[in-house]
Design a protein around this motif. Sequence first.
Motif, PDB file in Angstrom:
ATOM      1  N   ALA A   1       0.891  -1.337   0.009  1.00 61.84           N
ATOM      2  CA  ALA A   1       0.077  -0.127  -0.063  1.00 61.84           C
ATOM      3  C   ALA A   1       0.866   1.160  -0.024  1.00 61.84           C
ATOM      4  CB  ALA A   1      -1.013  -0.054   1.222  1.00 61.84           C
ATOM      5  N   ALA A   2       1.926   1.208   0.719  1.00 52.75           N
ATOM      6  CA  ALA A   2       2.867   2.505   0.879  1.00 52.75           C
ATOM      7  C   ALA A   2       3.469   2.480  -0.514  1.00 52.75           C
ATOM      8  CB  ALA A   2       3.855   2.248   1.927  1.00 52.75           C
ATOM      9  N   LEU A   3       3.868   1.648  -1.115  1.00 55.25           N
ATOM     10  CA  LEU A   3       4.671   1.682  -2.337  1.00 55.25           C
ATOM     11  C   LEU A   3       3.739   2.141  -3.385  1.00 55.25           C
ATOM     12  CD1 LEU A   3       6.792  -1.577  -2.495  1.00 55.25           C
ATOM     13  CD2 LEU A   3       7.552   0.943  -2.328  1.00 55.25           C
ATOM     14  N   GLU A   4       2.296   1.769  -3.379  1.00 58.54           N
ATOM     15  CA  GLU A   4       1.260   2.124  -4.460  1.00 58.54           C
ATOM     16  C   GLU A   4       1.140   3.895  -4.074  1.00 58.54           C
ATOM     17  OE1 GLU A   4      -3.416   1.396  -5.000  1.00 58.54           O
ATOM     18  OE2 GLU A   4      -2.360   0.009  -4.102  1.00 58.54           O
ATOM     19  N   VAL A   5       0.956   4.351  -2.839  1.00 60.63           N
ATOM     20  CA  VAL A   5       0.669   5.434  -2.811  1.00 60.63           C
ATOM     21  C   VAL A   5       2.069   6.554  -3.260  1.00 60.63           C
ATOM     22  CG1 VAL A   5       0.345   7.292  -1.045  1.00 60.63           C
ATOM     23  CG2 VAL A   5      -0.690   5.088  -1.006  1.00 60.63           C
ATOM     24  N   GLU A   6       3.304   6.028  -2.605  1.00 58.94           N
ATOM     25  CA  GLU A   6       4.228   6.655  -3.122  1.00 58.94           C
ATOM     26  C   GLU A   6       4.624   6.636  -4.560  1.00 58.94           C
ATOM     27  OE1 GLU A   6       8.038   5.069  -1.406  1.00 58.94           O
ATOM     28  OE2 GLU A   6       7.209   5.027   0.539  1.00 58.94           O
ATOM     29  N   GLY A   7       4.158   5.696  -5.421  1.00 59.08           N
ATOM     30  CA  GLY A   7       4.102   5.720  -6.581  1.00 59.08           C
ATOM     31  C   GLY A   7       3.221   6.546  -7.426  1.00 59.08           C
ATOM     32  N   ALA A   8       2.002   6.581  -6.946  1.00 61.53           N
ATOM     33  CA  ALA A   8       0.952   7.588  -7.349  1.00 61.53           C
ATOM     34  C   ALA A   8       1.425   9.150  -7.259  1.00 61.53           C
ATOM     35  CB  ALA A   8      -0.262   7.305  -6.806  1.00 61.53           C
ATOM     36  N   LEU A   9       1.795   9.300  -6.207  1.00 62.90           N
ATOM     37  CA  LEU A   9       2.219  10.856  -5.709  1.00 62.90           C
ATOM     38  C   LEU A   9       3.592  11.213  -6.649  1.00 62.90           C
ATOM     39  CD1 LEU A   9       1.939  10.792  -1.971  1.00 62.90           C
ATOM     40  CD2 LEU A   9       0.464  11.814  -3.804  1.00 62.90           C
ATOM     41  N   ARG A  10       4.365   9.999  -6.786  1.00 66.88           N
ATOM     42  CA  ARG A  10       5.605  10.442  -7.643  1.00 66.88           C
ATOM     43  C   ARG A  10       5.126  10.600  -9.057  1.00 66.88           C
ATOM     44  NH1 ARG A  10       8.947   7.227  -5.331  1.00 66.88           N
ATOM     45  NH2 ARG A  10       7.978   5.365  -6.081  1.00 66.88           N
ATOM     46  N   GLU A  11       4.414   9.829  -9.655  1.00 70.68           N
ATOM     47  CA  GLU A  11       3.822   9.993 -10.939  1.00 70.68           C
ATOM     48  C   GLU A  11       3.124  11.394 -10.995  1.00 70.68           C
ATOM     49  OE1 GLU A  11       0.082   7.989 -13.556  1.00 70.68           O
ATOM     50  OE2 GLU A  11       1.466   6.721 -12.120  1.00 70.68           O
ATOM     51  N   ILE A  12       2.296  11.740 -10.152  1.00 68.10           N
ATOM     52  CA  ILE A  12       1.620  13.170 -10.240  1.00 68.10           C
ATOM     53  C   ILE A  12       2.951  14.332  -9.998  1.00 68.10           C
ATOM     54  CG2 ILE A  12       0.412  14.926  -8.959  1.00 68.10           C
ATOM     55  CD1 ILE A  12      -1.187  12.049  -8.013  1.00 68.10           C
ATOM     56  N   GLU A  13       3.967  14.098  -9.491  1.00 65.06           N
ATOM     57  CA  GLU A  13       4.832  15.160  -9.334  1.00 65.06           C
ATOM     58  C   GLU A  13       5.718  15.090 -10.672  1.00 65.06           C
ATOM     59  OE1 GLU A  13       7.395  13.566  -6.010  1.00 65.06           O
ATOM     60  OE2 GLU A  13       6.343  14.659  -4.649  1.00 65.06           O
ATOM     61  N   GLU A  14       5.874  14.114 -11.294  1.00 65.53           N
ATOM     62  CA  GLU A  14       6.502  14.161 -12.390  1.00 65.53           C
ATOM     63  C   GLU A  14       5.596  14.740 -13.706  1.00 65.53           C
ATOM     64  OE1 GLU A  14       7.630   9.862 -13.235  1.00 65.53           O
ATOM     65  OE2 GLU A  14       9.004   9.927 -11.731  1.00 65.53           O
ATOM     66  N   SER A  15       4.292  14.555 -13.582  1.00 63.28           N
ATOM     67  CA  SER A  15       3.307  14.997 -14.664  1.00 63.28           C
ATOM     68  C   SER A  15       3.387  16.586 -14.262  1.00 63.28           C
ATOM     69  CB  SER A  15       2.010  14.314 -14.599  1.00 63.28           C
ATOM     70  OG  SER A  15       1.388  14.864 -13.269  1.00 63.28           O
TER      71      SER A  15
END
Length: 150
Positions: free
Chosen positions: A5-19
Amino acid sequence: ATDAAALEVEGALREIEESVAALARTVLELRPDAAAIDRLLSRFAADQTEMVSRYDVFPADADPAQAPAWFSRTLERGAPTWIEPYLAEDDSKAVVITRTVPVKTDAGVVIAVAAATVRLDFLSAALRKVHLGESGFALALSRERLVIGN
């Protein structure tokens, strides 16, 4: 399940930061007019329909009274930031967070602010996958200790 779950959230937030960073780079490179910005925002929104509820770009000389509260905060800070959770200003009244990025020239002059507003539904969904014993539950807190998901 907690790590997943932590990796899923971190990945989603990182994707948003990159976009949002990509949006800021595009605005800097193209220097689009208002109509072109609208087309650009539509294109970015089409690519991020799952998490991002809206993208925005405000020129640095925009009237702060006509812009969201995060606009002035980002100009003051001069650096990319996550805005603490707040209620969306649209009819949904969903709890959202916003990632903002100042668009800076090579000389460091801010010419605009790019942003992505994200509904926190995805965070709550990820946390529901975490099972802590028979009656335990997970929740997420913001830096200001606001509950942002449970």
